[in-house]
Design a protein around this motif. Structure first.
Motif, short mmCIF file in Angstrom:
data_model
loop_
_atom_site.label_atom_id
_atom_site.label_comp_id
_atom_site.label_asym_id
_atom_site.label_seq_id
_atom_site.Cartn_x
_atom_site.Cartn_y
_atom_site.Cartn_z
N THR A 35 0.80 -1.23 0.00
CA THR A 35 0.00 0.00 0.00
C THR A 35 0.84 1.28 0.00
N ALA A 36 2.13 1.16 -0.21
CA ALA A 36 3.00 2.34 -0.21
C ALA A 36 2.67 3.25 -1.39
N PRO A 37 3.00 4.55 -1.31
CA PRO A 37 2.71 5.46 -2.43
C PRO A 37 3.39 5.05 -3.73
N THR A 38 4.51 4.35 -3.65
CA THR A 38 5.21 3.94 -4.87
C THR A 38 4.74 2.59 -5.40
N SER A 39 3.80 1.95 -4.72
CA SER A 39 3.32 0.64 -5.14
C SER A 39 2.27 0.78 -6.23
N PRO A 40 2.44 0.11 -7.39
CA PRO A 40 1.39 0.19 -8.42
C PRO A 40 0.12 -0.56 -8.03
N LEU A 41 0.22 -1.52 -7.11
CA LEU A 41 -0.96 -2.29 -6.70
C LEU A 41 -1.88 -1.48 -5.80
N ARG A 42 -1.39 -0.36 -5.32
CA ARG A 42 -2.23 0.49 -4.47
C ARG A 42 -3.48 0.95 -5.21
N GLU A 43 -3.37 1.16 -6.50
CA GLU A 43 -4.51 1.65 -7.30
C GLU A 43 -5.21 0.55 -8.07
N THR A 44 -4.65 -0.66 -8.10
CA THR A 44 -5.24 -1.73 -8.93
C THR A 44 -5.88 -2.85 -8.12
N LEU A 45 -5.50 -3.04 -6.85
CA LEU A 45 -6.00 -4.17 -6.09
C LEU A 45 -7.50 -4.05 -5.83
N VAL A 46 -8.21 -5.12 -6.17
CA VAL A 46 -9.64 -5.21 -5.90
C VAL A 46 -9.93 -6.32 -4.89
N HIS A 47 -9.22 -7.44 -5.01
CA HIS A 47 -9.39 -8.57 -4.09
C HIS A 47 -8.03 -8.89 -3.47
N LEU A 48 -7.99 -8.95 -2.14
CA LEU A 48 -6.76 -9.26 -1.42
C LEU A 48 -7.09 -10.29 -0.34
N ASN A 49 -6.38 -11.41 -0.40
CA ASN A 49 -6.61 -12.50 0.55
C ASN A 49 -5.36 -12.65 1.43
N LEU A 50 -5.51 -12.35 2.71
CA LEU A 50 -4.43 -12.48 3.69
C LEU A 50 -4.84 -13.40 4.83
N ALA A 51 -5.75 -14.32 4.58
CA ALA A 51 -6.23 -15.21 5.63
C ALA A 51 -5.10 -16.11 6.11
N GLY A 52 -5.04 -16.31 7.42
CA GLY A 52 -4.03 -17.21 7.99
C GLY A 52 -2.64 -16.62 8.09
N CYS A 53 -2.48 -15.32 7.86
CA CYS A 53 -1.17 -14.67 8.02
C CYS A 53 -1.07 -14.20 9.47
N HIS A 54 -0.42 -14.99 10.30
CA HIS A 54 -0.46 -14.77 11.75
C HIS A 54 0.43 -13.64 12.21
N ARG A 55 1.25 -13.07 11.34
CA ARG A 55 2.10 -11.95 11.75
C ARG A 55 1.41 -10.60 11.62
N LEU A 56 0.22 -10.57 11.06
CA LEU A 56 -0.51 -9.31 10.91
C LEU A 56 -1.08 -8.88 12.27
N THR A 57 -0.98 -7.59 12.54
CA THR A 57 -1.52 -7.03 13.78
C THR A 57 -2.50 -5.91 13.46
N ASP A 58 -3.10 -5.35 14.49
CA ASP A 58 -4.06 -4.26 14.29
C ASP A 58 -3.41 -3.00 13.72
N HIS A 59 -2.10 -2.86 13.83
CA HIS A 59 -1.42 -1.65 13.35
C HIS A 59 -1.46 -1.56 11.81
N CYS A 60 -1.64 -2.67 11.11
CA CYS A 60 -1.64 -2.62 9.64
C CYS A 60 -3.00 -2.29 9.06
N LEU A 61 -4.06 -2.34 9.86
CA LEU A 61 -5.40 -2.17 9.31
C LEU A 61 -5.62 -0.78 8.69
#
Length: 313
Positions: free
Chosen positions: A239-265
């Motif tokens: 989701t960084a400003p230099t990321s091209p996927l920031r404007e193209t992502l429609v579906h993102l699946n991060l299920a089961g990624c146990h390192r994610l915390t509330d700070h990334c939401l």
């Protein structure tokens, strides 16, 4: 006889290479009518028969191909075979591979099969119109054939649950081919036109994600579920400003990624086109924080049919 000197053992026979013989597809366009054995033409033209064949499944089409030579020829029309499923076959025989090439499907499912690298390379070099390729559960030795096969029309690539995949191997897949033409200043990567990429269960690191952002800039659907190394820094990269996927992502699946915390939401609010965000089975994400993200949305609210699953119509 026991004391008789034995002669030298014969040399081992060299292994026989796999040979796949395939007849070229019939000439196009096909004739509207073909003569029968009695000399008369079929009672209906080819276009009418194709309308009937389009309502049949693969098994019924194979039965129709045994009726006569004319039906056998017309049933090979690639419009009747948009998708072919060979999943969970222990071995792929040469007639199977030849049948795939003659039908020229747009989508091919080879998941959890024993396809070899040579077989996959042979197929991909003869399926220039392939748009969807599913290789989940195959070995990396077989999947490495993607590094040397042209895939100009590919839009969906499924590489879920492939074992022993490292950053160096993904780098070979993502980087442009080294044999560029003389004088060529810009080389396109193999996944430049891919819109949906499924990488669930792989040992992805942030180094691989940086390559992915650079060489697959048109992704609208990305599956990184159950990737053990995906965490908050990975979401920051996506989701960084230099990321091209920031404007193209429609579906993102991060299920089961146990390192994610509330700070990334809050970072997901940078993606304005996001319509589906799957965060199920993420242990360190609280349902309350996901509910707040759903209420705000990036932009607009989401609905939550299940806990930590955010959807927008």
């Amino acid at each position: 006889l026991l004391s008789w000197p034995l002669g030298p053992a014969p040399p081992p026979r060299p292994p026989q290479l796999e040979r796949h013989v395939v007849r070229p597809p019939p000439r196009s366009p096909e004739p509207d009518t073909l003569p029968l054995a009695a000399g008369s033409d079929h009672p209906l033209p080819r276009a009418a028969w194709l309308r009937v064949f389009q309502h049949l499944g693969p098994r019924e089409l194979c039965v129709c191909m045994r009726v006569c030579r004319t039906w056998s020829r017309w049933c090979y029309d690639k419009r009747l075979w948009p998708r072919m499923d060979l999943s969970r076959r222990k071995s792929l025989t040469p007639p199977m591979l030849s049948g795939v090439v003659r039908r020229q499907p747009r989508a091919l499912d080879l998941s959890w099969t024993g396809v070899s690298k040579k077989q996959l390379m042979w197929l991909l070099n003869r399926l220039q119109g392939l748009q969807e390729l599913v290789l989940s559960g195959c070995s990396w030795l077989s999947v490495s054939a993607l590094g040397s096969a042209p895939l100009p029309a590919l839009r969906l690539l499924d590489l879920r649950w492939i074992e022993d995949v490292k950053d160096s191997q993904l780098r070979e897949l993502l980087l442009p081919p080294p044999d560029t033409k003389p004088g060529q200043t810009e080389s396109r990567g193999r996944l430049q036109g891919v819109a949906e990429l499924r990488l669930a269960g792989l040992e992805l690191t942030d180094a691989s994600l940086r390559l992915l952002l650079r060489h697959a800039p048109q992704l609208s659907a990305l599956d990184l579920s159950h990737c053990a190394h995906v965490g908050d820094p990975s979401v920051h990269l996506l989701t960084a400003p230099t990321s091209p996927l920031r404007e193209t992502l429609v579906h993102l699946n991060l299920a089961g990624c146990h390192r994610l915390t509330d700070h990334c939401l809050p970072l997901f609010r940078r993606c304005p086109r996001l319509r589906r965000l799957d965060l199920r089975s993420c242990r360190q994400l609280s349902p309350e924080a996901c509910a707040r993200l759903a209420a705000a949305g990036p932009p607009g609210p989401f609905r939550c049919p299940e806990e930590k699953l955010l959807l927008k119509d």
